[in-house]
Design a protein around this motif. Structure first.
Motif, PDB file in Angstrom:
ATOM      1  N   UNK A 820     -52.685   0.547   6.321  1.00  0.00           N
ATOM      2  CA  UNK A 820     -51.638   1.177   7.187  1.00  0.00           C
ATOM      3  C   UNK A 820     -51.877   2.795   6.707  1.00  0.00           C
ATOM      4  N   UNK A 821     -51.544   3.868   7.674  1.00  0.00           N
ATOM      5  CA  UNK A 821     -51.544   5.442   7.271  1.00  0.00           C
ATOM      6  C   UNK A 821     -50.057   5.853   7.234  1.00  0.00           C
ATOM      7  N   UNK A 822     -49.564   6.130   6.111  1.00  0.00           N
ATOM      8  CA  UNK A 822     -48.373   6.993   5.841  1.00  0.00           C
ATOM      9  C   UNK A 822     -48.232   8.586   6.371  1.00  0.00           C
ATOM     10  N   UNK A 823     -47.125   9.107   6.487  1.00  0.00           N
ATOM     11  CA  UNK A 823     -47.146  10.452   6.998  1.00  0.00           C
ATOM     12  C   UNK A 823     -46.790  11.213   5.462  1.00  0.00           C
ATOM     13  N   UNK A 824     -47.654  12.585   5.563  1.00  0.00           N
ATOM     14  CA  UNK A 824     -47.329  13.127   4.068  1.00  0.00           C
ATOM     15  C   UNK A 824     -46.214  14.131   4.513  1.00  0.00           C
ATOM     16  N   UNK A 825     -46.078  15.094   3.344  1.00  0.00           N
ATOM     17  CA  UNK A 825     -44.791  16.179   3.316  1.00  0.00           C
ATOM     18  C   UNK A 825     -44.961  17.059   4.427  1.00  0.00           C
ATOM     19  N   UNK A 826     -46.319  17.570   4.794  1.00  0.00           N
ATOM     20  CA  UNK A 826     -46.433  18.347   6.200  1.00  0.00           C
ATOM     21  C   UNK A 826     -45.696  17.709   7.300  1.00  0.00           C
ATOM     22  N   UNK A 827     -46.134  16.500   7.319  1.00  0.00           N
ATOM     23  CA  UNK A 827     -45.510  15.662   8.702  1.00  0.00           C
ATOM     24  C   UNK A 827     -43.962  15.759   8.661  1.00  0.00           C
ATOM     25  N   UNK A 828     -43.469  15.537   7.320  1.00  0.00           N
ATOM     26  CA  UNK A 828     -42.022  15.356   7.185  1.00  0.00           C
ATOM     27  C   UNK A 828     -41.323  16.771   7.615  1.00  0.00           C
ATOM     28  N   UNK A 829     -41.906  17.829   6.986  1.00  0.00           N
ATOM     29  CA  UNK A 829     -41.303  19.256   7.225  1.00  0.00           C
ATOM     30  C   UNK A 829     -41.372  19.501   8.661  1.00  0.00           C
ATOM     31  N   UNK A 830     -42.408  19.081   9.329  1.00  0.00           N
ATOM     32  CA  UNK A 830     -42.658  19.370  10.887  1.00  0.00           C
ATOM     33  C   UNK A 830     -41.670  18.461  11.682  1.00  0.00           C
ATOM     34  N   UNK A 831     -41.530  17.665  11.211  1.00  0.00           N
ATOM     35  CA  UNK A 831     -40.322  16.467  11.941  1.00  0.00           C
ATOM     36  C   UNK A 831     -39.059  17.163  11.570  1.00  0.00           C
ATOM     37  N   UNK A 832     -38.436  17.729  10.376  1.00  0.00           N
ATOM     38  CA  UNK A 832     -37.350  18.165  10.145  1.00  0.00           C
ATOM     39  C   UNK A 832     -37.295  19.464  10.857  1.00  0.00           C
ATOM     40  N   UNK A 833     -37.907  20.359  11.095  1.00  0.00           N
ATOM     41  CA  UNK A 833     -37.798  21.518  12.045  1.00  0.00           C
ATOM     42  C   UNK A 833     -37.603  21.175  13.462  1.00  0.00           C
ATOM     43  N   UNK A 834     -38.163  20.237  13.911  1.00  0.00           N
ATOM     44  CA  UNK A 834     -38.008  19.968  15.353  1.00  0.00           C
ATOM     45  C   UNK A 834     -36.542  19.379  15.643  1.00  0.00           C
ATOM     46  N   UNK A 835     -36.201  18.539  14.446  1.00  0.00           N
ATOM     47  CA  UNK A 835     -34.802  17.845  14.757  1.00  0.00           C
ATOM     48  C   UNK A 835     -33.560  19.163  14.699  1.00  0.00           C
ATOM     49  N   UNK A 836     -33.690  20.113  14.034  1.00  0.00           N
ATOM     50  CA  UNK A 836     -32.985  21.291  14.055  1.00  0.00           C
ATOM     51  C   UNK A 836     -32.774  21.969  15.113  1.00  0.00           C
ATOM     52  N   UNK A 837     -34.033  22.192  15.768  1.00  0.00           N
ATOM     53  CA  UNK A 837     -33.898  23.140  17.086  1.00  0.00           C
ATOM     54  C   UNK A 837     -33.451  22.051  18.008  1.00  0.00           C
ATOM     55  N   UNK A 838     -33.513  20.852  17.966  1.00  0.00           N
ATOM     56  CA  UNK A 838     -32.982  20.041  19.125  1.00  0.00           C
ATOM     57  C   UNK A 838     -31.367  20.066  18.970  1.00  0.00           C
ATOM     58  N   UNK A 839     -31.049  20.050  17.627  1.00  0.00           N
ATOM     59  CA  UNK A 839     -29.341  20.247  17.257  1.00  0.00           C
ATOM     60  C   UNK A 839     -28.926  21.483  17.900  1.00  0.00           C
ATOM     61  N   UNK A 840     -29.626  22.656  17.828  1.00  0.00           N
ATOM     62  CA  UNK A 840     -29.209  24.001  18.268  1.00  0.00           C
ATOM     63  C   UNK A 840     -28.969  23.956  19.718  1.00  0.00           C
ATOM     64  N   UNK A 841     -30.084  23.584  20.319  1.00  0.00           N
ATOM     65  CA  UNK A 841     -29.957  23.317  21.812  1.00  0.00           C
ATOM     66  C   UNK A 841     -28.937  22.739  22.484  1.00  0.00           C
ATOM     67  N   UNK A 842     -28.464  21.376  21.631  1.00  0.00           N
ATOM     68  CA  UNK A 842     -27.422  20.705  22.246  1.00  0.00           C
ATOM     69  C   UNK A 842     -26.055  21.271  22.117  1.00  0.00           C
ATOM     70  N   UNK A 843     -26.042  22.186  20.983  1.00  0.00           N
ATOM     71  CA  UNK A 843     -24.857  22.845  20.521  1.00  0.00           C
ATOM     72  C   UNK A 843     -24.425  23.836  21.561  1.00  0.00           C
ATOM     73  N   UNK A 844     -25.595  24.699  21.985  1.00  0.00           N
ATOM     74  CA  UNK A 844     -25.608  25.863  22.836  1.00  0.00           C
ATOM     75  C   UNK A 844     -25.106  25.153  24.362  1.00  0.00           C
ATOM     76  N   UNK A 845     -25.809  23.967  24.653  1.00  0.00           N
ATOM     77  CA  UNK A 845     -25.296  23.501  25.989  1.00  0.00           C
ATOM     78  C   UNK A 845     -23.863  23.001  26.111  1.00  0.00           C
ATOM     79  N   UNK A 846     -23.406  22.415  24.809  1.00  0.00           N
ATOM     80  CA  UNK A 846     -21.949  21.939  24.904  1.00  0.00           C
ATOM     81  C   UNK A 846     -21.339  23.119  24.901  1.00  0.00           C
TER      82      UNK A 846
END
Length: 915
Positions: A820-846
């Motif tokens: 099996x292949x696991x994600x590294x730190x780079x993958x995790x950082x990209x994943x975190x940034x994407x979640x922050x962008x989604x939260x800001x967009x949801x707050x602005x829409x609210x």
């Protein structure tokens, strides 16, 4: 039949005392039919009586009593009578037992032919005979009950006397309580209604107000209007609409009757619900004789009154003699002796019956009365003569004046008018006071005749009858009165009715009457052919009543060659065909003919006239009696068939070589099949040995080989039917390889003789297997049977969960989850940034949605405030409408019309200028 016997004898099992008698070796017992006894049993020897019937204890005790001789005589007479009764009962029981044994063990040939009615009659007779076997009983009333029960069991025996039709089992009936005659319910209801109407129409103008009685059609017993039957009950009256049960008497409920006996004795009938009167009471009671001198003994309740036959001894009315008659019921008869007795006045003495001591002679008394001038003129009398009838004050003949004169002087007339009412009852006597009767009335008066139609002046004492004849109808409503000067009370019709009764044989003998005639009282005997058996039926039923079954043997001579005919009962018409064996000697074989007698066989007549066309009706076939020849001899003779398969008995007339119709069954030369020809003759040859070997007459086998092939071979043997084993099969088989793509050709014998491994090699095409593995790749093995092995080594790409990292690995390891292949730190950082962008967009829409909702709310409140101000002004001030607001619609319409006219005018003017 056993159920019918139980139905009739329903009350017999309630007795406690039973008289039994068992003959030696037979074991037959008889039982009494009575109810429980009060004291002792009839079959028991009375106390104080020895088996020989001699009084011992009671007699010895009576010698020492003061009235020893009289008590001894009474006790001895009672014991002798008891012993006599005991001996009579014993003999009757023994005779009944012997008769029953003879009937049960009789070897008569007629016992098997006894019909249903005979058995039924015996059962009923055995049921009722026990009512009178133990003591004296009155059998007259018992016979009536037996007759009604027998008629109830016989089909068509009960007849309704109103409609002269049979009473069926499923019809509603009514039974008269006086004569117990049975009628149809509709018939008796119509009879009662017609009778009440006729009586009321003669005696009362208003039908229905008076309770007019109606009579029974047979016994004339009168019933009240309220007693008119309206519902169908059983005989005992307990069950309404009793159901039809084939095991019970028709119209019976099957319960115990329990009707009071007549005359009432305190007991009830123990039979099951039955027609007719109840039999005499069968209960056993202990009673003494009429004179009360004999010792009480047990007897039937219906015959409890009995006489000891000793002299009565009661003092008669004469006061001098005693009754010398045997013990009797009721008062003693008058004294039969004669004595010399004086008359009442004592002047004459004569010999007269002692029973009438007071008698009067024919002489006048003649004694001097107290007046001393006259004598008594009375005939022989008792007591004083009395005063002189001429003494005291006396009236004159007209009873108007009273005189006091001596008894020797007659009363004179007073001279006044008589004034007594004459015989006419209207006028008075006009003569002076006189002695003797008044003369007849001679005054003339205007008299009406008796019918009131004519008047005439005539002497008062003469009756006046006119000559006019009455034209009113008499009570029969058929004949006129025709009496002269009838006052209206026309007498009943005195002519005979003369109408034909329902029986159609007799005419009504009664006086002319209204309504239906009473049923014919006559009876007719319906006899059998020989006349020995008969049955009595109401007149008119003889046409529809079947003749009774006679138990006598037919005495007609035989009509065939036999010396005597078969035994059969008396019958009408010709005798039945003779069924005795013919027993004539046959000419060809000498055997006796065993067939039934055929001297008078019925055959259809042939050669009769044939119809010429369809318009002629075909006549019914005619049969004639004729003698037929004896049939062929059927005596069995043993014979062997042609093929020697069996030995069968053949009829004597058909003896000879025959085929048993079986298959020959001999083995043919091929040694595989047998001869299939029908049983035939086989000629033996010198070279053939064995009983089952085929001969020259048998079939020759022309079939192919039918031996079983090796397992898996479907090809027939190439040789004809032959002995021994078949050669190997060399046929080429076309088979599919394991992968079902390539066709292979293999010899049949190789396939059938190969084992599993060899069959797998023969079915392999040597190519790569085309099947896909579960992973989706092609199998790398060579053509093989069964499932493909799961060992795929092909390279596949594998990514991490975020799809950024990828590697190539073996397929089998990936399928087994080994790599099996696991994600590294780079993958995790990209994943975190994407979640922050989604939260800001949801707050602005609210936030944007919240501002939009606030704007809508403020706009709604503003509109709501404007409406409230308008409503408040409308409520506070009433605004008056101006002239323009009132008439604006009319003004607008008028202005519109003016504008249109103006425009048209301008347009028209412009057009004119152009032209």
């Amino acid at each position: 039949m056993e159920a019918s016997r139980r139905q009739v004898a329903g009350g017999r099992g309630r007795s406690r005392g039973r008289a039994t008698a068992a003959p030696s070796g037979n074991g037959v017992h008889l039982r009494g039919a009575g109810g429980g006894r009060e004291k002792g049993s009839v079959g028991a020897v009375p106390s104080g009586t020895s088996p020989g019937g001699v009084a011992t204890t009671a007699a010895a005790g009576s010698r020492h009593s003061p009235a020893g001789s009289q008590a001894l005589q009474t006790t001895a007479a009672s014991e002798l009578m008891s012993q006599k009764k005991f001996e009579e009962i014993k003999k009757a029981n023994q005779a009944a037992a012997r008769k029953l044994v003879e009937e049960q063990f009789s070897s008569s040939s007629e016992e098997g032919d006894e019909d249903f009615e005979g058995k039924q009659g015996k059962i009923v007779a055995n049921t009722f005979i026990t009512y009178t076997t133990q003591t004296d009983g009155d059998t007259r009333e018992l016979e009536r009950t037996k007759q009604y029960v027998n008629e109830a069991f016989q089909a068509g025996a009960m007849t309704c006397l109103i409609c002269i039709a049979s009473v069926k089992r499923n019809q509603a009936v009514w039974s008269c309580s006086g004569c117990f005659c049975i009628f149809h319910m509709p018939c008796i209801q119509k009879w009662a209604k017609d009778s009440q109407f006729l009586v009321s129409s003669v005696t009362d103008d208003d039908f229905g107000k008076r309770d007019c009685p109606w009579p029974c059609p047979k016994c004339r017993f009168e019933y009240k209007r309220s007693e008119t039957p309206s519902r169908y009950y059983c005989y005992c009256g307990k069950v309404e609409d009793p159901p039809l049960d084939p095991w019970l008497v028709p119209h019976s409920c099957g319960q115990v009757c329990e009707r009071e006996f007549k005359p009432p004795c305190g007991h009830k009938c123990l039979l099951l619900c039955h027609p007719g009167p109840c039999p005499p009471c069968p209960k056993m009671v202990t009673t003494t004789c009429y004179c009360k001198k004999a010792k009480p003994i047990p007897r039937r309740c219906s015959a409890k009154e009995w006489s000891c036959q000793l002299p009565c001894g009661q003092k008669l009315l004469c006061g001098q003699h005693k009754c010398e008659n045997p013990c009797h019921a009721g008062s003693c008869q008058p004294c039969p002796r004669v004595s010399r007795q004086k008359c009442v006045c004592g002047k004459k003495v004569a010999e007269r019956s002692c029973a009438s001591p007071l008698w009067h002679c024919d002489q006048v008394c003649g004694k001097t009365l107290p007046c001393g001038n006259h004598t008594c003129e009375q005939v022989c009398h008792v007591g004083a003569c009395g005063e002189c009838p001429r003494s005291g004050k006396r009236f004159c003949p007209c009873q108007k004046s009273k005189f006091s004169l001596p008894c020797t002087e007659d009363v004179p007339t007073c001279g006044d008018s008589c004034d007594k009412v004459l015989e006419c009852g209207i006028h008075r006597c006009s003569q002076r006071c006189h002695r003797g009767p008044c003369e007849t009335c001679r005054q003339e008066v205007e008299k009406h005749c008796r019918c009131g139609k004519h008047t005439k002046r005539m002497p008062c004492h003469k009756p006046y009858l006119c000559e006019t004849k009455c034209v009113k109808m008499r009570d029969c409503q058929k004949h006129q009165c025709r009496r002269k000067c009838c006052p209206g009370n026309c007498p009943p019709c005195d002519q005979n009715c003369g109408r034909t009764l329902g029986c159609r044989n007799h005419k009504c003998p009664s006086v002319c009457h209204r309504g239906s005639c009473y049923p014919c009282p006559e009876t007719v005997d319906v006899k059998c052919n020989c006349g020995n058996t008969k049955v009595t039926v109401p007149c008119g039923r003889e046409r529809t009543t079947r003749p009774p079954k006679c138990k006598e043997q037919c005495s007609r001579p035989p009509t065939c060659h036999h010396t005597s005919q078969e035994k059969h009962r008396c019958h009408f018409g010709s005798c039945p065909p003779c069924h005795q064996p013919c027993q004539k000697v046959l000419e060809k074989c000498g055997h006796l003919c065993p067939a039934p007698c055929h001297d008078q066989a019925l055959i259809k007549q042939t050669g009769r006239h044939q119809p010429t066309g369809p318009w002629e009706q075909p006549s019914e076939p005619a049969f004639i009696q004729t003698a037929l020849p004896c049939p062929p001899c059927q005596v069995p003779i043993p014979m062997e068939c042609l093929g020697k398969h069996e030995v069968s008995p053949l009829p004597c007339h058909a003896v000879g070589p025959y085929s048993c119709k079986r298959v020959c069954g001999r083995i043919l030369d091929c040694e595989n099949h047998t001869c299939m020809k029908e049983c035939h003759k086989v000629t033996k040859t010198d070279g053939c040995t064995g009983k089952n070997k085929a001969g020259p007459e048998c079939l020759h086998c022309e079939e192919g080989c039918s031996k079983s092939r090796p397992l898996g071979c479907l090809h027939p043997c190439i040789l004809r039917c032959h002995p021994g084993e078949c050669p190997p099969c060399v046929q080429m088989l076309r088979i599919k390889c394991h992968c079902k793509i390539t066709s292979l050709y293999v010899e049949c014998r190789k396939i059938t003789t190969a084992d599993v491994n060899e069959k797998n090699l023969l079915s392999c095409c040597k190519n790569q297997c085309p099947k896909e593995l579960p992973c989706g790749h092609r199998c790398k093995e060579m053509c093989h049977p069964g499932e493909c092995p799961f060992n795929c080594n092909q390279k596949v790409k594998l990514r991490c969960p975020c799809k950024r990292i990828k590697k190539e690995l073996q397929c089998n390891k990936v399928r087994e989850n080994q790599v099996s292949i696991e994600c590294d730190t780079t993958c995790k950082e990209m994943k975190r940034r994407a979640s922050e962008i989604k939260e800001a967009e949801a707050k602005a829409a609210f936030e944007e949605e919240k501002r939009r909702q606030q704007a809508e709310l403020e706009a709604f409140e503003n509109r709501l405030k404007g409406r409230r101000k308008k409503n408040r002004k409308r409520d506070e001030v009433a605004i008056e409408l101006s002239l323009w607001q009132k008439h604006k619609y009319y003004l607008i319409s008028v202005c519109g019309v003016v504008v249109v006219v103006f425009a048209w005018y301008i347009t028209h003017d412009v057009n004119l200028k152009k032209f």
